[in-house]
Design an enzyme around this catalytic site. Structure first.
Site, short mmCIF file in Angstrom:
data_model
loop_
_atom_site.label_atom_id
_atom_site.label_comp_id
_atom_site.label_asym_id
_atom_site.label_seq_id
_atom_site.Cartn_x
_atom_site.Cartn_y
_atom_site.Cartn_z
CE1 TYR A 207 0.75 8.18 -6.73
CE2 TYR A 207 -0.86 8.88 -8.49
CZ TYR A 207 -0.50 8.10 -7.30
OH TYR A 207 -1.25 7.43 -6.58
CG ASN B 41 -1.65 1.14 1.34
OD1 ASN B 41 -2.54 1.60 0.47
ND2 ASN B 41 -1.65 2.04 2.44
CB SER C 104 -3.12 5.36 -9.06
OG SER C 104 -4.00 6.64 -9.19
CB ILE D 131 -10.03 7.45 -2.78
CG1 ILE D 131 -10.07 6.09 -3.98
CG2 ILE D 131 -10.34 6.80 -1.27
CD1 ILE D 131 -11.36 5.78 -4.13
CE LYS E 79 0.54 4.58 -6.86
NZ LYS E 79 0.81 3.29 -5.95
#
Length: 254
Positions: free
Chosen positions: A159, A91, A145, A192, A163
């Site tokens: 990022y 995670n 993601s 989220i 991912k």
């Protein structure tokens, strides 16, 4: 779906947000758990108290998972405490900051790659002997993601790249570890809210604009993601492997 009672879980970065919600749900499903955290200890302490109140085992450990020796120490401590590892949840991750192409330097590039990919490598390598030894098969769930699917918003270039790599890592690892009875899957959350990620890096205006495009008409919650991770964790003896489940309210459809 398999019964999770008594299953041994190692989860990284479970001090808040998706990690914390996932750890809580797995505890409620009957798992024993070892909770890694990087800085904030309050969340893990509360999760440990919950597990103990239900008669289950739980402990936590602090480590910088970018460093191979620290990752190995943390995983080994978890495996020793639990008596093995049946379920690994990778995670740990983050965007660090929003930077556009012209602003990205080598240090920033390496930092984001380390946080999202090197941590996963170090933890999974350290956990591999215990996952192979799991008597009923094992399950790995990686946090990807929506940004890895769609490219993300402006300023998330590095990022999003990492991912996307997590999605490929998941598929490749599923092929490599299947002979050992280890299932490898990923989840790809969209917007989220209620996480440090979006609290720090997504403005209220941006979130509201995104929600307008989500067919279900709302942002997701950490609990939305935790439910799916729990399903994949329980598939330690199932036939789902190499898959990515998108959790985005329908904004991105494949």
């Amino acid at each position: 779906m398999g019964n999770l009672a008594g299953k041994k879980v190692f989860i990284s970065a479970a001090d808040q947000g998706i990690g914390r919600a996932t750890a809580e749900r797995l505890i409620q499903a009957g798992c024993d758990i070892y909770i890694h955290y990087h800085s904030a200890e309050d969340g893990p302490k509360e999760l440990i108290a919950l597990a103990h109140s239900l008669g289950q085992k739980a402990a936590s450990g602090k480590a910088d998972l970018i460093l191979p020796a620290e990752a190995e120490r943390c995983v080994l401590a978890g495996a020793e405490f639990l008596g093995g590892i049946d379920i690994l949840i990778n995670n740990a991750g983050g965007i660090v900051a929003r930077k556009w192409l012209g602003e990205i330097d080598g240090q920033f590039w390496r930092t984001v790659i380390d946080i999202n990919m090197t941590t996963m490598l170090n933890v999974t390598q350290s956990a591999l002997p215990f996952l192979k030894a799991a008597s009923e098969g094992a399950s790995i769930i990686n946090l990807a993601s929506l940004a890895g699917r769609s490219g993300g918003h402006s300023g998330s270039l590095v990022y999003s790249t990492t991912k996307g790599a997590v999605l490929t890592w998941t598929r490749s690892l599923a092929a490599e570890l299947g002979e050992h009875g280890i299932r490898v899957n990923a989840v790809a959350p969209g917007l989220i809210l209620g996480t440090n990620f979006h609290n720090r890096h997504t403005t209220k205006a941006s979130a509201e604009e995104t929600i307008k495009s989500i067919p279900l008409g709302r942002a997701g919650t950490p609990e939305d993601v935790a439910r799916v991770i729990t399903f994949l964790a329980a598939e330690y003896d199932g036939f789902v492997s190499g898959a990515t489940i998108d959790i985005n309210g329908g904004i991105y459809r494949m």
